[in-house]
Design a protein around this motif. Structure first.
Motif, PDB file in Angstrom:
ATOM      1  N   ASP A   1      25.473 -43.828  28.786  1.00  0.00           N
ATOM      2  CA  ASP A   1      24.725 -44.337  29.927  1.00  0.00           C
ATOM      3  C   ASP A   1      25.041 -43.525  31.179  1.00  0.00           C
ATOM      4  N   CYS A   2      26.230 -42.927  31.201  1.00  0.00           N
ATOM      5  CA  CYS A   2      26.569 -42.002  32.273  1.00  0.00           C
ATOM      6  C   CYS A   2      27.444 -40.895  31.703  1.00  0.00           C
ATOM      7  N   LEU A   3      27.325 -39.717  32.286  1.00  0.00           N
ATOM      8  CA  LEU A   3      28.084 -38.552  31.861  1.00  0.00           C
ATOM      9  C   LEU A   3      29.100 -38.194  32.943  1.00  0.00           C
TER      10      LEU A   3
ATOM     11  N   SER B   1      28.173 -49.866  31.057  1.00  0.00           N
ATOM     12  CA  SER B   1      27.809 -48.461  30.894  1.00  0.00           C
ATOM     13  C   SER B   1      28.790 -47.700  29.995  1.00  0.00           C
ATOM     14  N   VAL B   2      28.242 -47.034  29.003  1.00  0.00           N
ATOM     15  CA  VAL B   2      29.036 -46.195  28.113  1.00  0.00           C
ATOM     16  C   VAL B   2      29.204 -44.827  28.772  1.00  0.00           C
TER      17      VAL B   2
ATOM     18  N   LEU C   1      33.243 -48.527  27.064  1.00  0.00           N
ATOM     19  CA  LEU C   1      33.461 -47.580  25.976  1.00  0.00           C
ATOM     20  C   LEU C   1      33.482 -46.166  26.544  1.00  0.00           C
ATOM     21  N   ILE C   2      34.543 -45.430  26.231  1.00  0.00           N
ATOM     22  CA  ILE C   2      34.716 -44.058  26.715  1.00  0.00           C
ATOM     23  C   ILE C   2      34.705 -43.129  25.514  1.00  0.00           C
ATOM     24  N   SER C   3      33.824 -42.130  25.540  1.00  0.00           N
ATOM     25  CA  SER C   3      33.725 -41.197  24.428  1.00  0.00           C
ATOM     26  C   SER C   3      33.736 -39.763  24.943  1.00  0.00           C
TER      27      SER C   3
ATOM     28  N   MET D   1      29.963 -50.158  35.876  1.00  0.00           N
ATOM     29  CA  MET D   1      29.639 -51.561  36.121  1.00  0.00           C
ATOM     30  C   MET D   1      28.197 -51.952  35.810  1.00  0.00           C
ATOM     31  N   GLN D   2      27.394 -51.024  35.289  1.00  0.00           N
ATOM     32  CA  GLN D   2      26.011 -51.356  34.942  1.00  0.00           C
ATOM     33  C   GLN D   2      25.921 -51.744  33.467  1.00  0.00           C
TER      34      GLN D   2
END
Length: 336
Positions: free
Chosen positions: A157-159, A130-131, A13-15, A203-204
């Motif tokens: 989950d990551c920026l 990871s989002v 998911l990419i936001s 990938m997490q």
């Protein structure tokens, strides 16, 4: 061909807020697709007519094992999830993919989408990893208490700090200070330009969290209710441009600057236009705009499709009227 079960499909998911570079990041991920994999890409659009899938299909090789689908007309969560789930379920059945990529609208509720994708309905079907939320360090104070943006960064989950090619030294300092102040120092933050993200960053497993209201990060410049003022309008046509690239660029810049004077800087424009020589991608957000040129042989089979999309803090009727006047100037309106 062996039957491929729909079970535990890696899903990403990419936001990110409007204009931060989500589509560029999505294209960068698609360019890393292993040749043996089949990918499904679902794009949630705020505007009533989808734009991003059309632009991406122009840039993805026609023999790529990628299928695009769209959910247009607003945030999936604000649509009671039904159109989103229908589109996702159809895409899964049709493609039986090895990987799913989802681009959320810039006005999406990332936390709610995350809960939907990890909820009972998809728990055995999708494996949400990871989002990723994209940010622009130059906008950190601008969206200080914007509830959608706050929810997006807190649910990540990551920026990814995108557009570093135009950062100043203070932007890097502000980014680091913001992460510490907002309690986000434990989240990986990658620095990129042109949306050049890496698939490995996703990938997490996604971190599960309680469904809670976004926490304000620091004092606001935009009011918290401003997201409700965003409206969208679009025009679709099959009439090709007769203008040259230079004439198109001049017309677009003049029109865009006029709208900024009328509506302010909270405006995003995307367009796909073509004449007999080339296909043109026009994108603008705030004070930034660009025009990319694709040879017709590299554009999608829908090369005659003309589409313009505008999202702005303005009355929808005003946006549509301004857009119609510009389309008339460009000469692309279909005859009645």
């Amino acid at each position: 061909m062996a039957y491929k079960p729909l079970a535990h499909i890696p899903t990403h998911l990419i936001s990110g807020i409007l204009g931060v570079g989500k589509s560029s990041a999505l294209l960068a991920l698609i360019q890393q697709q292993p040749p043996e994999e089949v990918w499904a890409v679902l794009i949630n659009e705020f505007a009533p007519a989808g734009m991003d899938a059309l632009l991406l299909q122009d840039q993805v090789p026609q023999d790529a094992k990628v299928t695009f689908a769209e959910v247009a007309g607003g945030c999936a969560c604000c649509l009671a999830n039904l159109p989103f789930k229908v589109a996702l379920n159809r895409l899964l059945r049709q493609t039986r993919p090895d990987r799913v990529l989802i681009e959320a609208t810039g006005l999406s509720h990332t936390r709610e989408l995350k809960h939907l994708l990890t909820g009972p309905e998809y728990a055995q079907v999708l494996d949400l990893q990871s989002v990723m939320t994209l940010v622009d360090a130059r906008q950190l104070t601008q969206y200080a208490q914007h509830p959608l943006w706050i929810g997006q960064v807190q649910a990540a989950d990551c920026l990814v700090a995108n557009k570093t090619d135009v950062y100043q030294a203070e932007d890097y300092q502000n980014l680091q200070a913001w992460q510490m102040r907002a309690g986000l120092a434990d989240k990986p933050c990658y620095l990129v330009s042109q949306g050049r993200v890496h698939l490995q960053w996703l990938m997490q497993p996604a971190v599960q969290e309680a469904n809670k209201a976004p926490t304000p990060l620091f004092s606001p410049i935009i009011s918290a209710s401003s997201s409700s003022a965003y409206q969208a309008a679009s025009i679709t046509s099959t009439v090709r441009l007769t203008l040259s690239r230079e004439q198109l660029a001049a017309s677009w810049q003049t029109w865009y600057q006029q709208q900024q004077k009328t509506w302010g800087t909270h405006i995003r424009v995307k367009a796909r236009l073509s004449n007999m020589q080339a296909c043109y991608h026009l994108q603008a957000v705030g004070a930034e705009y660009q025009l990319d040129v694709l040879p017709l042989e590299k554009s999608s089979p829908l090369s005659s499709m003309q589409r313009i999309e505008v999202i702005a803090v303005a009355a929808k009727e005003d946006i549509q009227n301004a857009l119609t006047l510009w389309a008339q100037e460009l000469g692309i309106l279909d005859e009645a």
